[in-house]
Enzyme design. Structure first.
Site, short mmCIF file in Angstrom:
data_model
loop_
_atom_site.label_atom_id
_atom_site.label_comp_id
_atom_site.label_asym_id
_atom_site.label_seq_id
_atom_site.Cartn_x
_atom_site.Cartn_y
_atom_site.Cartn_z
N GLU A 162 21.60 72.06 -8.49
CA GLU A 162 20.90 72.59 -7.46
C GLU A 162 19.87 71.64 -6.84
OE1 GLU A 162 20.65 77.20 -7.65
OE2 GLU A 162 18.29 76.64 -7.70
N GLU A 187 21.43 69.38 -4.71
CA GLU A 187 21.91 70.20 -3.33
C GLU A 187 20.60 70.27 -2.52
OE1 GLU A 187 22.86 74.27 -4.03
OE2 GLU A 187 23.87 74.48 -2.32
N CYS A 209 21.23 82.18 -8.63
CA CYS A 209 21.33 82.78 -9.85
C CYS A 209 21.08 84.20 -10.24
CB CYS A 209 20.48 81.84 -10.86
SG CYS A 209 18.83 81.72 -10.58
N SER A 253 21.94 78.98 -2.34
CA SER A 253 22.73 77.86 -2.97
C SER A 253 23.86 78.19 -3.31
CB SER A 253 21.92 77.41 -4.27
OG SER A 253 22.69 76.47 -5.18
N LYS A 273 24.66 91.38 -14.05
CA LYS A 273 25.60 90.33 -14.75
C LYS A 273 27.04 90.52 -14.88
CE LYS A 273 23.01 86.51 -14.30
NZ LYS A 273 23.48 85.44 -13.79
N GLU A 315 28.51 90.87 -11.51
CA GLU A 315 28.71 89.44 -11.07
C GLU A 315 30.07 88.94 -11.91
OE1 GLU A 315 26.30 86.00 -12.78
OE2 GLU A 315 26.10 85.39 -10.67
N GLU A 364 35.49 86.33 -6.46
CA GLU A 364 35.50 84.76 -6.39
C GLU A 364 35.30 83.96 -7.73
OE1 GLU A 364 33.43 86.87 -4.92
OE2 GLU A 364 31.27 85.97 -4.54
N CYS A 420 14.11 87.89 -15.48
CA CYS A 420 15.23 88.44 -16.20
C CYS A 420 14.57 88.94 -17.49
CB CYS A 420 16.10 87.07 -16.83
SG CYS A 420 17.00 86.63 -15.31
FE1 HC0 Z 1 18.87 85.05 -16.36
FE2 HC0 Z 1 19.91 83.36 -15.84
S1 HC0 Z 1 17.63 83.29 -16.10
S2 HC0 Z 1 19.77 84.75 -14.18
O1 HC0 Z 1 17.39 85.82 -15.64
O2 HC0 Z 1 19.56 81.58 -13.52
O3 HC0 Z 1 20.37 87.64 -16.64
O4 HC0 Z 1 17.64 85.34 -19.34
O5 HC0 Z 1 20.94 84.07 -18.21
O6 HC0 Z 1 22.97 83.22 -15.44
O7 HC0 Z 1 20.01 80.81 -17.71
C1 HC0 Z 1 19.79 86.70 -16.75
C2 HC0 Z 1 17.94 85.45 -18.16
C3 HC0 Z 1 20.37 84.24 -17.20
C4 HC0 Z 1 21.84 83.08 -15.31
C5 HC0 Z 1 20.20 81.63 -16.85
C6 HC0 Z 1 19.99 82.11 -14.41
#
Ligand code: HC0
Ligand code: SF4
Length: 566
Positions: free
Chosen positions: A277, A280, A297, A317, A356, A359, A364, A501
């Site tokens: 990233e 980028e 993310c 991104s 998540k 996701e 995709e 998170c």
């Molecule tokens: Fe997170 Fe991540 S930091 S989103 O908050 O970028 O869920 O803990 O795992 O994918 O590494 C959540 C936390 C993750 C991802 C990472 C990011």
């Protein structure tokens, strides 16, 4: 100092905004279903009632404390009223507690025990309403809803989404998406914040434990797990440890005990994200295109942007999130071996986040019929898996991550707190340009729980402006300012949940500001003592870029198709 007399005891108060907070300061745990200090006051459940010296009863959450006020919290009248409220709630509640997803943690169950509700005098529940399990992230069971409105207010006031509201009237009142639609047919972004506020089993995390057990018990499958940064500072809470206590070694041991073959750290993939990233970002800075770069993310944020700001898709991104990058890399790593031996690699993610799950299921994130990530379980589900297996978590010996993906930098770990992604990217960029040593100032401005944080640094004599925002309502306001030209940034980090998170929808809940801070502190502690400080110094990450991804960079990028717009 102002004082109140509570149950014949003098209590001083100062900035407490309501009587309830003064009572709690006095060490009395007044019951509530609908009070959250971070949300507007609703005053609907009436469990927090108190009585004054003239026998008047009122809700403490919606009353401003006055100097000299005299109140009682436990009187025969209050006791009777609270019991009647509980009986009425229970009469209208699906009471299949033994099979309820949150049995033992339900506030209605706890308060019914506390107030000794041994039988319910009022009639049976009306006909049962359908359960909405259309989402990958959450399940809504309206038969367990007590109309406290906590989910409605979180979704509207903190997330600015407004996917849930009160519908119908009188005895038909219920909480649901508009026109009784399924949650997947409205603008829900799967963040799970409604679930962290729900005091009963009316909104729960979608449970993927069965798929997990099936995978680990199938000998033809290689089960590989990745553990997200924020899980390690919250899982311990389910086993009596304080928020922020780092239990990563025990988590690895527990996963091995239940049959996972290899255990890795999502922070390794976060290191990959930082490297990719920031490349980028530097490219966009040099050609001036698609700025600001918004981080990609957080799937709650990505879905929010797709729904509301499709014009921003080119600014987000193109890097996959660490969860998806890790899945893609591990599947590629084992591809040949799996083809040769007719085996299959299953990627399990242990995440603090309900989004998540959604996701991982997106169309995709599949390459030639192989999904990046197969199963996502939250911190909550892992705690239940550990308990189900009879493992005494507190007594486990620490185990370390496996190789070859078991090494991460401190930068990768702090991704789990708001500001972490920006700090990691800036660390990387500044390390490459050691003359610009304003690091301390920058890092102080990216850490902490303020709603919007800003940092400015110089890169090749260009001033680079960074913004960090968490909570989608604040993100929405920031995006509006960017689009109107009122604010100008080069890099914007967005995390859907307040605090990042560490306060994700799959974490132990309810979550308050202190827990957010303590969990974040736990991550910064790991960073301080970590052997590798900066992502680009992770030798294993460099090896992956040089070898496995040499001509296959597309594996870790995604081109969003605005698929989920509603
Ligand atoms: Fe997170 Fe991540 S930091 S989103 O908050 O970028 O869920 O803990 O795992 O994918 O590494 C959540 C936390 C993750 C991802 C990472 C990011
Ligand atoms: Fe609102 Fe998030 Fe709950 Fe969806 S998951 S209803 S967006 S709080």
């Amino acid at each position: 100092m102002k004082t109140m007399i509570i149950d014949n005891r003098k209590v001083e108060f100062d900035k407490e905004k309501n009587v309830l907070e003064v009572v709690r300061k006095a060490g009395i745990d007044l019951p509530t279903f609908c009070y959250y200090s971070e949300l507007s006051i609703y005053g609907a459940c009436r469990m927090c009632i108190v009585e004054d010296d003239r026998g008047k009863i009122f809700t403490s959450c919606s009353t401003i404390p006055r100097d000299g006020m005299k109140i009682y919290t436990q009187t025969p009248k209050l006791r009777k009223y609270r019991k009647v409220i509980l009986e009425l709630l229970l009469a209208n509640h699906d009471r299949d507690c033994t099979s309820c997803n949150i049995t033992g943690r339900c506030d209605l169950q706890k308060l019914s025990r506390r107030f000794g509700i041994d039988n319910i005098r009022f009639g049976e529940m009306k006909e049962k309403l359908p359960i909405d399990d259309s989402s990958h992230a959450i399940v809504r069971n309206p038969n367990k809803c007590i109309h406290c409105g906590d989910c409605v207010r979180v979704c509207e006031e903190v997330q600015g989404v407004g996917a849930l509201s009160f519908t119908h009237r009188g005895s038909n009142l219920k909480v649901s998406p508009a026109f009784d639609r399924n949650i997947t047919d409205v603008n829900c972004v799967d963040c799970g914040q409604c679930r962290t506020a729900c005091p009963t089993g009316a909104i729960t995390v979608k449970d993927n434990r069965d798929q997990f057990w099936e995978a680990v018990q199938n000998k033809d499958k290689r089960v590989v797990a990745q553990i997200a940064p924020a899980v390690r500072v919250a899982l311990g809470e389910r086993f009596g440890l304080p928020p922020g206590e780092v239990t990563i070694g025990k988590i690895v041991s527990a996963l091995k005990m239940v049959g996972v073959d290899e255990v890795y750290d999502t922070a390794f993939a976060a290191d990959m994200t930082v490297v990719e990233e920031s490349n980028e970002f530097v490219e966009r800075l040099s050609n001036g295109e698609n700025l600001p770069l918004f981080t990609s993310c957080c799937p709650g944020w990505v879905k929010f942007a797709e729904n509301k700001y499709p014009q921003l898709m080119e600014n987000i991104s193109s890097c996959k999130s660490p969860q998806q990058m890790f899945g893609a890399v591990v599947k590629e790593y084992y591809k040949e071996e799996d083809n040769k031996n007719n085996t299959e690699t299953i990627m399990v993610s242990v995440m603090p986040c309900t989004a998540k799950k959604a996701e991982a299921a997106r169309e995709e994130f599949e390459v030639n019929g192989i999904r990046d990530v197969d199963i996502v379980i939250t911190t909550q589900e892992l705690a239940r898996i550990i308990k189900e297996a009879g493992i005494v978590f507190e007594e486990l010996e620490d185990e370390s991550f496996d190789m070859p993906f078991g090494m991460a930098s401190g930068s990768g770990v702090i991704f789990g707190a708001t500001g972490g992604v920006s700090e990691a990217v800036v660390t990387r960029l500044l390390r490459e340009k050691p003359n610009h040593t304003t690091k301390d100032v920058i890092f102080k401005s990216v850490r902490g729980m303020e709603d919007v944080k800003e940092a400015i640094f110089n890169l090749d004599d260009r001033e680079v402006k960074v913004a960090i925002v968490h909570g989608l309502k604040d993100a929405d306001e920031l995006v509006k300012k960017v689009l109107s030209g009122e604010k100008s940034y080069d890099f914007v980090e967005v995390m859907a949940c307040k605090g990042g998170c560490v306060a994700g929808g799959g974490q132990p809940a309810p979550i308050n500001i202190n827990m957010r801070k303590e969990r974040a502190k736990g991550l910064y502690k790991i960073d301080r003592t970590s052997f590798i400080k900066s992502s680009e110094n992770n030798p294993l990450v460099n090896q992956i870029f040089d070898e496995l991804l040499k001509d296959k960079k597309e594996l870790i990028h995604v081109h969003k198709k605005n698929l989920q717009k509603v």
